[in-house]
Design a protein around this motif. Structure first.
Motif, PDB file in Angstrom:
ATOM      1  N   MET A 282      -0.706   7.794   0.523  1.00  0.00           N
ATOM      2  CA  MET A 282      -1.840   8.165   0.164  1.00  0.00           C
ATOM      3  C   MET A 282      -2.824   7.359   0.976  1.00  0.00           C
ATOM      4  O   MET A 282      -2.612   6.427   1.814  1.00  0.00           O
ATOM      5  CB  MET A 282      -1.924   7.480  -1.130  1.00  0.00           C
ATOM      6  CG  MET A 282      -1.195   7.921  -2.298  1.00  0.00           C
ATOM      7  SD  MET A 282      -1.600   6.895  -3.865  1.00  0.00           S
ATOM      8  CE  MET A 282      -0.043   7.330  -4.793  1.00  0.00           C
TER       9      MET A 282
ATOM     10  N   GLU B 176      -7.400   5.885 -11.598  1.00  0.00           N
ATOM     11  CA  GLU B 176      -7.023   6.796 -12.394  1.00  0.00           C
ATOM     12  C   GLU B 176      -5.782   6.600 -13.364  1.00  0.00           C
ATOM     13  O   GLU B 176      -5.794   7.564 -14.524  1.00  0.00           O
ATOM     14  CB  GLU B 176      -6.488   7.891 -11.210  1.00  0.00           C
ATOM     15  CG  GLU B 176      -7.770   8.453 -10.670  1.00  0.00           C
ATOM     16  CD  GLU B 176      -7.325   9.494  -9.395  1.00  0.00           C
ATOM     17  OE1 GLU B 176      -6.182  10.037  -9.412  1.00  0.00           O
ATOM     18  OE2 GLU B 176      -7.947   9.682  -8.401  1.00  0.00           O
ATOM     19  N   SER B 177      -4.963   5.738 -13.165  1.00  0.00           N
ATOM     20  CA  SER B 177      -3.909   5.338 -13.974  1.00  0.00           C
ATOM     21  C   SER B 177      -4.705   4.939 -15.209  1.00  0.00           C
ATOM     22  O   SER B 177      -4.178   5.364 -16.367  1.00  0.00           O
ATOM     23  CB  SER B 177      -3.116   4.309 -13.490  1.00  0.00           C
ATOM     24  OG  SER B 177      -2.528   4.477 -12.157  1.00  0.00           O
ATOM     25  N   GLY B 178      -5.684   4.279 -15.294  1.00  0.00           N
ATOM     26  CA  GLY B 178      -6.387   3.926 -16.485  1.00  0.00           C
ATOM     27  C   GLY B 178      -7.222   5.009 -17.219  1.00  0.00           C
ATOM     28  O   GLY B 178      -7.919   4.707 -18.134  1.00  0.00           O
TER      29      GLY B 178
ATOM     30  N   TYR C 195      -6.222   4.733  -7.167  1.00  0.00           N
ATOM     31  CA  TYR C 195      -5.024   4.683  -7.721  1.00  0.00           C
ATOM     32  C   TYR C 195      -5.003   4.375  -9.331  1.00  0.00           C
ATOM     33  O   TYR C 195      -4.605   4.881 -10.220  1.00  0.00           O
ATOM     34  CB  TYR C 195      -3.594   4.453  -7.201  1.00  0.00           C
ATOM     35  CG  TYR C 195      -2.312   4.602  -7.762  1.00  0.00           C
ATOM     36  CD1 TYR C 195      -1.610   5.850  -7.599  1.00  0.00           C
ATOM     37  CD2 TYR C 195      -1.917   3.537  -8.530  1.00  0.00           C
ATOM     38  CE1 TYR C 195      -0.464   6.144  -8.322  1.00  0.00           C
ATOM     39  CE2 TYR C 195      -0.708   3.556  -8.992  1.00  0.00           C
ATOM     40  CZ  TYR C 195      -0.050   4.959  -8.991  1.00  0.00           C
ATOM     41  OH  TYR C 195       1.131   5.075  -9.627  1.00  0.00           O
ATOM     42  N   GLY C 196      -5.235   2.873  -9.268  1.00  0.00           N
ATOM     43  CA  GLY C 196      -5.281   1.989 -10.321  1.00  0.00           C
ATOM     44  C   GLY C 196      -6.204   2.755 -11.491  1.00  0.00           C
ATOM     45  O   GLY C 196      -6.012   2.632 -12.629  1.00  0.00           O
TER      46      GLY C 196
ATOM     47  N   ARG D 280      -8.094  -2.845  -3.767  1.00  0.00           N
ATOM     48  CA  ARG D 280      -7.467  -1.921  -4.690  1.00  0.00           C
ATOM     49  C   ARG D 280      -7.392  -2.743  -5.872  1.00  0.00           C
ATOM     50  O   ARG D 280      -7.363  -2.155  -7.024  1.00  0.00           O
ATOM     51  CB  ARG D 280      -6.019  -1.599  -4.017  1.00  0.00           C
ATOM     52  CG  ARG D 280      -5.299  -0.878  -4.856  1.00  0.00           C
ATOM     53  CD  ARG D 280      -3.879  -0.148  -4.180  1.00  0.00           C
ATOM     54  NE  ARG D 280      -2.987  -1.327  -4.235  1.00  0.00           N
ATOM     55  CZ  ARG D 280      -1.756  -1.014  -3.661  1.00  0.00           C
ATOM     56  NH1 ARG D 280      -1.257   0.185  -3.442  1.00  0.00           N
ATOM     57  NH2 ARG D 280      -1.125  -2.108  -3.843  1.00  0.00           N
ATOM     58  N   ALA D 281      -7.136  -4.167  -5.958  1.00  0.00           N
ATOM     59  CA  ALA D 281      -6.724  -4.896  -7.075  1.00  0.00           C
ATOM     60  C   ALA D 281      -8.323  -5.207  -7.730  1.00  0.00           C
ATOM     61  O   ALA D 281      -8.223  -5.284  -8.780  1.00  0.00           O
ATOM     62  CB  ALA D 281      -6.137  -6.357  -6.753  1.00  0.00           C
TER      63      ALA D 281
ATOM     64  N   LEU E  33     -10.466  -2.529 -10.239  1.00  0.00           N
ATOM     65  CA  LEU E  33      -9.998  -2.704 -11.687  1.00  0.00           C
ATOM     66  C   LEU E  33     -10.794  -3.534 -12.737  1.00  0.00           C
ATOM     67  O   LEU E  33     -10.655  -3.491 -13.749  1.00  0.00           O
ATOM     68  CB  LEU E  33      -8.589  -2.871 -11.720  1.00  0.00           C
ATOM     69  CG  LEU E  33      -7.843  -1.736 -11.270  1.00  0.00           C
ATOM     70  CD1 LEU E  33      -6.165  -1.992 -11.361  1.00  0.00           C
ATOM     71  CD2 LEU E  33      -7.871  -0.565 -11.817  1.00  0.00           C
TER      72      LEU E  33
ATOM     73  N   LEU F 248       0.672  -1.209  -0.049  1.00  0.00           N
ATOM     74  CA  LEU F 248       0.205   0.140   0.031  1.00  0.00           C
ATOM     75  C   LEU F 248       0.950   1.187   0.147  1.00  0.00           C
ATOM     76  O   LEU F 248       1.933   1.206   0.646  1.00  0.00           O
ATOM     77  CB  LEU F 248      -0.931  -0.095   1.491  1.00  0.00           C
ATOM     78  CG  LEU F 248      -1.829  -1.188   1.419  1.00  0.00           C
ATOM     79  CD1 LEU F 248      -2.571  -1.170   2.741  1.00  0.00           C
ATOM     80  CD2 LEU F 248      -2.829  -1.392   0.014  1.00  0.00           C
ATOM     81  N   PHE F 249       0.476   2.261  -0.861  1.00  0.00           N
ATOM     82  CA  PHE F 249       1.365   3.492  -0.809  1.00  0.00           C
ATOM     83  C   PHE F 249       1.130   4.258   0.514  1.00  0.00           C
ATOM     84  O   PHE F 249       0.075   4.789   0.706  1.00  0.00           O
ATOM     85  CB  PHE F 249       0.952   4.456  -2.108  1.00  0.00           C
ATOM     86  CG  PHE F 249       0.944   3.509  -3.547  1.00  0.00           C
ATOM     87  CD1 PHE F 249       2.271   2.818  -3.622  1.00  0.00           C
ATOM     88  CD2 PHE F 249      -0.192   3.287  -4.312  1.00  0.00           C
ATOM     89  CE1 PHE F 249       2.195   1.867  -4.979  1.00  0.00           C
ATOM     90  CE2 PHE F 249      -0.191   2.854  -5.179  1.00  0.00           C
ATOM     91  CZ  PHE F 249       0.999   2.042  -5.707  1.00  0.00           C
TER      92      PHE F 249
END
Lengths: 736, 351
Positions: free
Chosen positions: B95, B106-108, B103-104, B151-152, B155, B91-92
């Motif tokens: 954040m 937004e990355s996408g 996060y993921g 988090r995983a 997505l 975990l970051f």
């Protein structure tokens, strides 16, 4: 794939702009000044590459670029296109290097080529267009590799590696090579070994007559002797300070830590200057001793003894910094184990602690050795007639003799010394560290020193501290005295001369120092972020990416640590004075010099900080769909903020204090503070020089202070729990 | 992309070398959509390397990897439609929980506001609805683990990868979280690849277990298949701790085999056995100890009391057997002579 095409489009567009719009050749007035825009129509030297095609050797470049465009339009992204792109990029870059090095201002650079191909018109140095196109070719190499699937096809990483290799080649390797080839050329550029032959066996360099008792020794031996003495002395003193700081009950231990800041903020010649004020012919200590004893002390300070004392003062804090880590790294449980086995404190110290510290001591010795060799400021001020290698190099270029071959040979000797010390440190010591920095709380406390060690060590440390403080006090005091040695009445005249401002109509910076002061600030401010960026990017690549040649790359970078500033200065002059790259006299050369001279520190800091970040953080970000630049920006950089700040501050401060390389590169337009102060010293204007140095030191202390505040604040915000724990640990350390 | 193949994974002759060391030897593996497959094996068997190659964090030295019918062998991790739960959670730390989950997305390219609301739904899914604004360091280990899963999952990857996701939890929590993960997987129907070295965990969560050894697949099958018909001594021992002893198959008839161990005769399921000498895997809890001598006699070497059961070491016919016996009144002690009997359900012949 789409991504491959998009970035290639951008690259090709950039290449087009570089070739068709930007001036191809170097502009005397500077590209960034934009003064050239007005004369653009009348002066063909300002025209872009497409208008320079009367020079036949430029033809391959548009052909290759055109081939790349054709490739983009006709061929889909993939392995075959990658290979072709890679070939085009490599050919283009290679051709630019060949033509740039072969054809100088007045035609062929080498008589051999002239004989083969006949006369050609000369060409000026590369300008914005040429450099840009060269970078585009490098980009094609990177994107070609990415399309071929290297490093999982990550174009950003490959691009970054290519760029760094390109920059390190141009700004570290190329200058060194061109300095050495310069030694084998006469002033017309023909090959000759005369200069090298004359200098390499020069008795002034290698004579050993001082041993037999008839005359002085050669400069190489003197430098070596000085370096060994300084290294021994600083290691011993550094160890004493480290022991006192960790293993005695002496008060003011915190103050000792402040010592470590001193060498960072002190311009290198300031210690020498202060010693002159104390022990020079008119120094107050000299006068005191002469009055009391009636001896004539004369000029004893000028020469190796004086340089040695100055270097001891300058570099002891560095040895302290290295050794405190070593001394703390010896696990207390080892010492406790020894004590439970019936060994007293003295036996424990002699048989356990000291042997465990031995590799660290050797390390501190070698660092002191390299620092002493590379030192330029103190020998320049205190050398008198008997200089050392670094100053001899300087006078060989700058002085009346102007003998580049001699400078190159001396630089080579100096480089041999420092590189062998560096290699010894890396290869031999690297595998011999006993320091136990496991990161696990080992518990236990360091045993106090046995009394028979503690008493003399504390005495030495106290004495040396007083000496250091009085030397720095002298720097502060000297600026306020009217004429040193003659008229000790207090005055602000020196500060006024240096930093006066008149406010008649608008602000006029009338002080003599303002010009160089603002230049220094400007250049340091530009160089610092670049240094930090390049350094941290490199650290990221070294720690997180696996690419072929990574260890070699890291090693070459660290090697540049061991290149003395003097050698860098002279190599930059010989590399960037003539086409294909001409930068002497500009601010650009100073900036590049700082970036590549200070980058290794940024790399080290970044590597250390990144080693503490779990690699799975990067991987998590990647599997969550973030590209590597996004990972860098969103995850790595925020977590590295303290390391970034440290790199920024360090490179800023180093840019202000450095002298050895800078003194070769300054010009009337871009003069740096340190070079200006050395000029003042040479004119005997000690008052102004010292006043100026004081101001610099104050500026740097405030910069570092602000930095400490920022970092300290961050730590508090992380959570009060940490602070409390740290406080608890601190109270434990205090013996009951 | 092939719609009906979404979530399918295939490894085709995948090989991975690290210098001169070959971590994976020509691996072939097919995973069906919606299946939870566990890669199980001792450390260094190549299970994590396999997972990392599927994630795109390592590239294979040769061979091909397909996800959802698409060749992803050369695709970097961030362009594969998979997501991963790390052993350390990763975990970051800078954040908040919600930012981590978003996060993921937004990355996408999802808009921040939409990403945030999706992140909150994801947190809801794992039962952390009120925790969105906390930092990871303010959560317990189990909560952190669930954030990593959320988090995983937000997505909605074709394949979810889990790298020893429970190893940082204490034993009690481990049992609960593994049930939660299995429930989520069944409910949402995604494909999952799960790496662990804990056979009990593997048996509990998997549709299929792939046991790896030395960079190769040693055996694969449903948990029951692996437990009941181990293909080798290694599997028998690794899954459910078996004693492997020599025996002789005397006769096979009507799917039933008669075997002999010393003087002891035993009927068991044949499963393709042929007469002749063979290896017999005997589960530790399938051995019954009776005081006094019998057809197969032995002696107690050591005895340990573990609350709800006893553990014995027994020597017979020059082999040592590990026995788990229910705690009852007939407690044996060191040196006692015993006779042994086998329960047929805990026996398996090794081919």
């Amino acid at each position: 794939m789409q991504r491959d095409n998009r970035r290639l489009d951008v690259l090709l567009l950039a290449a087009l702009v570089c070739f068709v719009l930007l001036p191809w050749y170097h502009i005397r007035g500077g590209f960034f000044g934009l003064g050239w825009v007005a004369d653009w129509r009348s002066d063909p030297d300002l025209w872009p590459g497409i208008a320079q095609l009367s020079r036949f050797w430029l033809w391959p470049l548009p052909i290759l670029a055109g081939a790349a465009v054709a490739l983009r339009l006709l061929c889909p992204a993939g392995r075959p296109r990658g290979t072709l792109l890679l070939t085009i990029g490599a050919l283009g870059l290679a051709w630019m290097i060949v033509e740039g090095l072969s054809i100088g201002l007045r035609g062929w650079n080498w008589s051999l080529l002239e004989a083969m191909f006949g006369d050609v018109n000369g060409q000026p140095a590369f300008g914005a267009g040429a450099v840009g196109l060269g970078l585009c070719f490098a980009g094609m190499i990177a994107f070609g590799l990415a399309e071929r699937g290297a490093l999982k096809g990550d174009a950003f990483v490959i691009g970054a590696i290519t760029l760094l290799v390109f920059l390190v080649t141009v700004f570290v390797l190329y200058p060194l090579v061109s300095m050495f080839t310069g030694a084998f050329q006469d002033f017309r550029g023909a090959f000759t070994t005369e200069g090298v032959r004359n200098n390499i066996g020069d008795p002034q360099v290698w004579s050993l007559r001082c041993v037999t008792g008839s005359g002085g020794c050669g400069v190489a031996w003197r430098t070596l002797l000085l370096a060994v003495c300084t290294a021994t002395g600083t290691t011993a003193l550094g160890l004493a300070f480290a022991l006192v700081a960790t293993r005695t009950g002496m008060p003011f231990k915190k103050g000792l830590r402040l010592l470590t800041v001193l060498p960072i903020i002190t311009p290198p010649f300031v210690i020498g200057l202060s010693l002159i004020l104390m022990f020079g012919r008119a120094g107050f200590m000299t006068e005191l001793i002469e009055d009391v004893t009636g001896w004539q002390l004369g000029r004893w300070l000028y020469g190796l003894t004086g340089i040695w004392i100055a270097q001891m003062l300058s570099f002891t804090p560095i040895a302290f910094l290295v050794l405190i880590g070593v001394v703390e790294g010896v696990s207390p449980s080892m010492e406790e184990a020894s004590q439970t086995m019936r060994a007293g404190r003295w036996r424990t110290f002699r048989k356990v602690s000291l042997p465990l510290m031995a590799p660290g001591l050797a390390n501190a010795f070698l660092i002191g050795f390299i620092e002493s060799m590379a030192d330029f400021g103190n020998p320049l001020v205190l050398g008198g007639s008997g200089g050392v290698l670094s100053t001899e190099i300087f006078f060989a270029v700058v002085g009346a003799q102007h003998d580049p071959a001699r400078a190159a040979v001396l630089a080579m000797i100096l480089l041999c010394f420092t590189l062998s010390a560096f290699l010894a440190q890396r290869l031999w010591l690297g595998r011999r560290s006993f320091a136990t920095l496991s990161g696990k709380g080992d518990g236990g406390r360091h045993a106090h020193l046995p009394r028979r060690v503690a008493v003399p060590v504390i005495a030495v440390v106290a004495g040396w501290s007083v000496f250091t403080i009085s030397v720095y006090g002298m720097i502060m005091f000297g600026g306020f005295v009217r004429v040193w040695g003659l008229d000790h009445s207090l005055t602000l005249a020196h500060f006024e001369r240096a930093f006066s401002i008149s406010v008649t109509d608008g602000i006029a910076w009338t002080g003599v120092a303002w010009n160089s002061f603002w230049t220094t600030m400007k250049i340091a401010l530009i160089a610092a972020p670049l240094t930090a960026a390049v350094g941290l990017l490199t650290a990221w690549l070294i720690v997180r990416q696996r690419f072929p040649g990574r260890t070699a790359f890291e090693f070459a970078l660290m090697l540049s640590f061991a290149i003395p500033g003097t050698v860098i200065g002279i190599s930059y002059i010989s590399a960037f004075n003539l086409p294909p790259l001409q930068m002497t006299g500009t601010a650009l050369i100073l900036i590049f010099c700082f970036v590549f001279r200070n980058m290794p520190v940024g790399v080290r800091g970044g590597v250390a900080a990144m080693a503490q970040l779990d690699k799975s953080l990067d991987e998590a970000s990647m599997t969550l769909g973030a590209s590597s630049p996004r990972t860098l920006r969103k995850v790595i950089l925020p977590l590295l903020r303290p390391a970034i700040l440290a790199a920024l501050v360090y490179s800023f401060v180093r840019a202000i204090t450095s002298i050895s390389a800078v003194i070769f590169l300054v010009s009337a337009k871009y003069n740096m503070a340190t070079a200006y102060i050395v000029g003042l010293v040479e004119n005997g204007e000690y008052g102004v020089a010292i006043a100026y140095s004081t101001v610099l030191i104050v500026v740097m202390i405030s910069v570092i202070g602000v930095f400490q505040l920022l970092v300290g604040e961050r730590r508090l915000r992380r959570g009060p729990g940490n602070a409390r724990k740290a406080a608890a640990r601190r109270t434990e350390e205090v013996p009951a | 992309m092939n719609g009906h193949k979404r979530g399918a994974v295939s490894f085709h002759r995948v090989r991975k070398d690290f210098g001169s060391f070959t971590a994976i030897h020509d691996l072939d593996l097919e995973i069906e959509p919606g299946e939870l497959v566990t890669l199980l094996g001792p450390s260094g068997c190549g299970k994590t390397t396999t997972l990392r190659m599927l994630a795109g964090l390592e590239s294979p030295s040769s061979g091909e990897i397909h996800i959802g019918g698409q060749d992803v062998t050369r695709l970097p991790a961030n362009r594969r439609d998979v997501s991963m739960v790390f052993q350390s959670y990763a975990l970051f730390p800078h954040m908040s929980v919600a930012q981590n989950v978003a996060y993921g997305l937004e990355s996408g390219g999802t808009k921040p506001r939409q990403a945030m609301s999706m992140a909150e739904k994801g947190l809801d899914l794992v039962g952390l609805a009120g925790m969105a604004d906390r930092l990871p360091s303010e959560l317990s280990g189990g909560q952190q683990q669930r954030v990593a899963v959320a988090r995983a999952l937000v997505l909605e990857p074709q394949v979810l990868l889990l790298d020893e996701p429970l190893s940082n939890l204490d034993a009690r929590l481990r049992r609960r979280v593994r049930t939660e993960i299995r429930d989520l997987q069944q409910r949402l129907g995604f494909t999952a690849v799960y790496v662990t070295h804990d056979q009990e965990e593997a048996l509990a969560v998997s549709d299929r277990i792939v046991v790896m050894q030395g960079g190769r697949i040693a055996q694969q099958g449903t948990p029951r298949e692996l437990y009941e018909t181990p293909a080798s001594e290694f599997i028998a021992d690794f899954i459910g701790e078996a004693n492997v002893i020599d025996c002789v198959v005397e006769a096979v008839a009507n799917g039933s085999a008669r075997i002999a161990v010393g003087n002891l005769r035993q009927e068991m399921v044949a499963r393709g056995a042929t007469p002749g000498p063979a290896k017999l895997a005997v589960r530790a809890n399938a051995i019954r100890l009776l005081p006094g001598p019998g057809a197969l006699s032995g002696r107690v070497l050591s005895a340990a009391y573990l609350g709800d059961h006893m553990e014995y070491e027994v020597e017979t016919e020059n082999v040592r057997l590990f026995v788990i016996a229910p705690e009852d009144d007939r407690t044996l002690s060191r040196g006692d002579p015993v006779s042994l009997e086998f329960r047929p359900r805990g026996l398996a012949l090794i081919a």
